[in-house]
Design a protein around this motif. Structure first.
Motif, mmCIF file in Angstrom:
data_model
loop_
_atom_site.group_PDB
_atom_site.id
_atom_site.type_symbol
_atom_site.label_atom_id
_atom_site.label_comp_id
_atom_site.label_asym_id
_atom_site.label_seq_id
_atom_site.Cartn_x
_atom_site.Cartn_y
_atom_site.Cartn_z
ATOM 1 N N LYS A 347 0.834 -1.194 0.000
ATOM 2 C CA LYS A 347 0.000 0.000 0.000
ATOM 3 C C LYS A 347 0.879 1.258 0.000
ATOM 4 C CE LYS A 347 -3.996 -2.088 0.171
ATOM 5 N NZ LYS A 347 -4.872 -2.029 1.344
ATOM 6 N N ILE A 348 0.464 2.256 -0.739
ATOM 7 C CA ILE A 348 1.172 3.529 -0.811
ATOM 8 C C ILE A 348 0.480 4.504 0.130
ATOM 9 C CG2 ILE A 348 1.782 5.458 -2.316
ATOM 10 C CD1 ILE A 348 1.851 3.401 -4.628
ATOM 11 N N PRO A 382 0.905 3.779 -12.972
ATOM 12 C CA PRO A 382 -0.470 3.857 -12.493
ATOM 13 C C PRO A 382 -0.639 3.189 -11.129
ATOM 14 C CG PRO A 382 -0.286 2.154 -14.158
ATOM 15 C CD PRO A 382 1.040 2.849 -14.105
ATOM 16 N N MET A 383 -1.335 3.885 -10.242
ATOM 17 C CA MET A 383 -1.702 3.359 -8.933
ATOM 18 C C MET A 383 -3.214 3.223 -8.881
ATOM 19 S SD MET A 383 -1.417 5.155 -5.184
ATOM 20 C CE MET A 383 -2.932 6.080 -5.506
ATOM 21 N N ASP A 384 -3.703 2.134 -8.344
ATOM 22 C CA ASP A 384 -5.134 1.985 -8.143
ATOM 23 C C ASP A 384 -5.578 2.994 -7.085
ATOM 24 O OD1 ASP A 384 -7.689 0.885 -6.925
ATOM 25 O OD2 ASP A 384 -7.382 -0.545 -8.569
ATOM 26 N N SER A 385 -6.471 3.890 -7.450
ATOM 27 C CA SER A 385 -6.863 4.991 -6.563
ATOM 28 C C SER A 385 -7.635 4.524 -5.338
ATOM 29 C CB SER A 385 -7.714 6.014 -7.332
ATOM 30 O OG SER A 385 -6.979 6.558 -8.407
ATOM 31 N N VAL A 386 -8.249 3.346 -5.416
ATOM 32 C CA VAL A 386 -9.018 2.824 -4.288
ATOM 33 C C VAL A 386 -8.158 1.937 -3.398
ATOM 34 C CG1 VAL A 386 -10.983 1.383 -3.593
ATOM 35 C CG2 VAL A 386 -11.211 2.965 -5.531
ATOM 36 N N TYR A 387 -7.452 0.971 -4.021
ATOM 37 C CA TYR A 387 -6.650 0.022 -3.253
ATOM 38 C C TYR A 387 -5.281 0.577 -2.846
ATOM 39 C CZ TYR A 387 -10.134 -3.400 -4.763
ATOM 40 O OH TYR A 387 -11.306 -4.082 -4.982
ATOM 41 N N LYS A 388 -4.864 1.661 -3.480
ATOM 42 C CA LYS A 388 -3.610 2.342 -3.134
ATOM 43 C C LYS A 388 -2.369 1.484 -3.341
ATOM 44 C CE LYS A 388 -5.835 6.008 -1.686
ATOM 45 N NZ LYS A 388 -5.853 7.256 -2.482
ATOM 46 N N TYR A 389 -2.357 0.650 -4.368
ATOM 47 C CA TYR A 389 -1.128 -0.062 -4.739
ATOM 48 C C TYR A 389 -0.840 0.154 -6.218
ATOM 49 C CZ TYR A 389 -4.713 -3.753 -5.587
ATOM 50 O OH TYR A 389 -5.841 -4.463 -5.953
ATOM 51 N N LEU A 390 0.407 -0.029 -6.599
ATOM 52 C CA LEU A 390 0.761 0.075 -8.009
ATOM 53 C C LEU A 390 0.050 -1.038 -8.773
ATOM 54 C CD1 LEU A 390 4.605 0.842 -7.909
ATOM 55 C CD2 LEU A 390 2.700 2.444 -8.195
ATOM 56 N N LEU A 418 -3.304 -7.942 -9.642
ATOM 57 C CA LEU A 418 -4.088 -7.486 -8.502
ATOM 58 C C LEU A 418 -5.430 -6.965 -8.992
ATOM 59 C CD1 LEU A 418 -1.301 -5.459 -6.664
ATOM 60 C CD2 LEU A 418 -2.076 -7.770 -6.125
ATOM 61 N N PRO A 419 -6.487 -7.068 -8.160
ATOM 62 C CA PRO A 419 -7.808 -6.556 -8.556
ATOM 63 C C PRO A 419 -7.731 -5.083 -8.951
ATOM 64 C CG PRO A 419 -7.967 -7.839 -6.536
ATOM 65 C CD PRO A 419 -6.503 -7.679 -6.817
ATOM 66 N N TYR A 420 -8.482 -4.709 -9.952
ATOM 67 C CA TYR A 420 -8.532 -3.323 -10.396
ATOM 68 C C TYR A 420 -9.882 -2.735 -10.017
ATOM 69 C CZ TYR A 420 -8.946 0.680 -13.538
ATOM 70 O OH TYR A 420 -9.149 1.941 -14.049
ATOM 71 N N GLY A 422 -11.249 0.092 -10.909
ATOM 72 C CA GLY A 422 -11.898 0.907 -11.929
ATOM 73 C C GLY A 422 -11.448 2.352 -11.906
ATOM 74 N N LYS A 423 -10.622 2.694 -10.921
ATOM 75 C CA LYS A 423 -10.102 4.055 -10.835
ATOM 76 C C LYS A 423 -8.587 4.011 -10.660
ATOM 77 C CE LYS A 423 -14.292 6.042 -8.783
ATOM 78 N NZ LYS A 423 -14.848 6.815 -7.641
ATOM 79 N N TYR A 424 -7.898 4.902 -11.363
ATOM 80 C CA TYR A 424 -6.435 4.923 -11.254
ATOM 81 C C TYR A 424 -5.912 6.341 -11.333
ATOM 82 C CZ TYR A 424 -6.065 5.787 -16.295
ATOM 83 O OH TYR A 424 -6.135 6.343 -17.548
ATOM 84 N N GLN A 425 -4.684 6.505 -10.888
ATOM 85 C CA GLN A 425 -3.965 7.772 -11.010
ATOM 86 C C GLN A 425 -2.484 7.446 -11.127
ATOM 87 O OE1 GLN A 425 -5.171 8.566 -6.725
ATOM 88 N NE2 GLN A 425 -3.279 9.792 -6.798
ATOM 89 N N PHE A 426 -1.714 8.396 -11.616
ATOM 90 C CA PHE A 426 -0.285 8.158 -11.774
ATOM 91 C C PHE A 426 0.484 8.703 -10.574
ATOM 92 C CE2 PHE A 426 -1.677 7.640 -16.129
ATOM 93 C CZ PHE A 426 -0.916 6.554 -16.536
ATOM 94 N N VAL A 427 1.480 7.932 -10.136
ATOM 95 C CA VAL A 427 2.359 8.367 -9.052
ATOM 96 C C VAL A 427 3.797 8.340 -9.559
ATOM 97 C CG1 VAL A 427 0.838 7.596 -7.195
ATOM 98 C CG2 VAL A 427 2.543 6.017 -8.131
#
Length: 481
Positions: A347-348, A382-390, A418-420, A422-427
């Motif tokens: 987790k980030i 890309p990081m999953d915006s909900v799960y907070k992992y790459l 890892l499960p996606y 449906g929302k992502y952002q770049f870190v």
């Protein structure tokens, strides 16, 4: 019959001797006929080298994973880690997507035949590619990829019979370099000091690798990275596992101790308590050709117009944008023999901060740590915006074809991904890649004024000093944290 028995005993002795044949033995007299595929060559090797094959299938080179003894906090982990289940900020993963499809591209460097999906029998010795490490000529693995058994390539670039006959010496620079010069997808991309220019290096580029006629020591990779039961020594700053360490003092000790005849021996020896050999003796990185210093996946699909750097392209629609550098100063950091590592699923905590993919552990207060040189590689992933992992997105035959992040992230979440949500952002990400090669001759090593007396090479504050240690003193004067 009286004559036959001694002949049989002699023949048995010869077979035993052949069974002990090493890579320093000319093999051309042991090879006859033609081979239809790579596994047939391996079967011939197994007639004498079954034990060596048994050793090899236990190694990280074969399994691409091992006990994470290099990663702080994971030394006693019951899970094995390596390229097969870790990520980076270059091509990221080899397993993302249904049935591990990216392996088809990434495992061209695997020393075996046919591991191009998730399922692969690692106990099948006939799938070992002996030639990629031991053939001295007539074997261009780039013509092979990882097609099962290399069928249909016995002509043209690859002549399996001639390649098998050429076995008879230590692995060459080209043998090791096929994978290690081209890590990250191209020549010199990942490592700032491991690239194809090493094959023709002169003394100025690498005093160890350069041939003796060019003033060097004429060493091969395996002269330093020694092997025992096919386990090759060396601790990569990017990998979780190592079998044994390689140290400068393996050779430079005793009668060959460094600085033995130097008039500044006392000062230099004092430095050696806090400064690694590489720091002074690898003053600049990527001196043979340019290396990649950033990779921004966030630019995939954009219509960017950019210039080349060092004759290298700085944008590809399917991969994003890059930067390159050549003959540049390293970044310096403390290292105590352990690394911190982003592991898949971590987790980030704060996406606004740069995520360390791999970095050295240690600080000024750690007496086991020394200052080492590094190439830093920046990225955006890309990081999953909900799960907070790459996210483990699928690049090969997915993003690289349609440039659609939503589809690539969904594809990558299948199988071992890892499960996606449906929302992502770049870190932003960073990797510290240790500088270990392209050792300069002693006359080109750093001098006092390169680091001290107002020089800008060392960021003393970042290293924990209150100022230049030549002025304020050594570690005892370091900052209290």
């Amino acid at each position: 019959m009286k004559l036959l028995r001694p002949l049989l005993l002699l023949f048995a002795g010869l077979l035993a001797a052949v069974g002990a044949v090493s890579a320093a033995t000319d093999h051309k007299d042991f090879i006859d006929g033609q081979f239809k595929d790579g596994s047939e060559v391996t079967k011939k090797c197994l007639e004498c080298h079954d034990k060596q094959a048994g050793d090899f299938i236990k190694t990280q080179h074969w399994n691409l994973k091992g006990v994470p003894n290099h990663v702080k906090g994971l030394e006693k982990s019951g899970k094995l880690y390596g390229k097969t289940n870790m990520t980076n900020n270059y091509c990221t993963t080899i397993f993302a997507g249904k049935d591990g499809l990216p392996r088809e591209s990434c495992l061209k460097c695997h020393a075996g035949y046919g591991w191009n999906r998730n399922k692969f029998d690692h106990n099948d010795k006939t799938k070992i590619d002996c030639l990629v490490c031991h053939a001295a000529k007539s074997y261009d693995r780039s013509a092979v990829g990882c097609e099962v058994d290399m069928k249909g390539i016995t002509t043209g670039k690859v002549n399996l019979t001639e390649a098998a006959k050429s076995v008879g010496q230590k692995p060459t620079l080209k043998n090791c370099g096929f994978c290690h010069f081209y890590g990250g997808g191209g020549d010199g991309v990942k490592h700032a000091g491991l690239d194809s220019t090493m094959e023709t290096a002169d003394r100025k580029l690498d005093v160890h690798i350069a041939k003796k006629e060019k003033g060097g020591a004429g060493l091969l990779c395996v002269d330093c990275h020694k092997a025992k039961d096919h386990k090759i020594s060396g601790a990569s700053s990017q990998m979780a596992h190592y079998d044994a360490r390689v140290s400068c003092t393996d050779c430079h000790s005793g009668a060959k101790a460094p600085h033995k005849n130097s008039k500044n021996k006392a000062i230099l020896d004092a430095h050696a308590a806090s400064v690694a050999c590489q720091t002074c003796h690898i003053p600049m990185l990527a001196r043979g050709q340019a290396t990649k210093t950033s990779w921004f996946w966030s630019d995939v699909g954009k219509n960017l117009k950019v210039d080349e750097q060092f004759d290298q392209e700085t944008f590809q629609n399917r991969k994003g944008s890059f930067t390159w550098n050549m003959n540049f100063m390293p970044t310096y950091a403390w290292y105590n023999g352990k690394i911190e590592r982003y592991m898949v699923g971590d987790k980030i905590k704060d996406p606004s901060k740069v995520v360390t993919m791999t970095g050295p552990v240690g600080d000024i207060k750690d007496k086991t740590a020394k200052i080492y040189p590094y190439k830093t590689h920046l990225g955006s992933q890309p990081m999953d915006s909900v799960y907070k992992y790459l996210s483990t997105f699928q690049q090969y035959q997915s993003l690289w074809v349609h440039f659609n992040w939503e589809k690539a992230l969904k594809d990558g979440a299948q199988g071992e991904g890892l499960p996606y949500s449906g929302k992502y952002q770049f870190v932003k990400t960073i990797a510290y890649i240790s500088a270990q090669h392209q050792v300069a001759p002693k006359e080109d090593a750093l001098q006092c004024g390169d680091c001290h007396m107002g020089a800008k090479r060392m960021d003393w504050k970042a290293l924990g000093y209150k100022g230049d240690p030549m002025t304020i003193g050594g570690r005892s004067a370091g900052k209290k944290k």
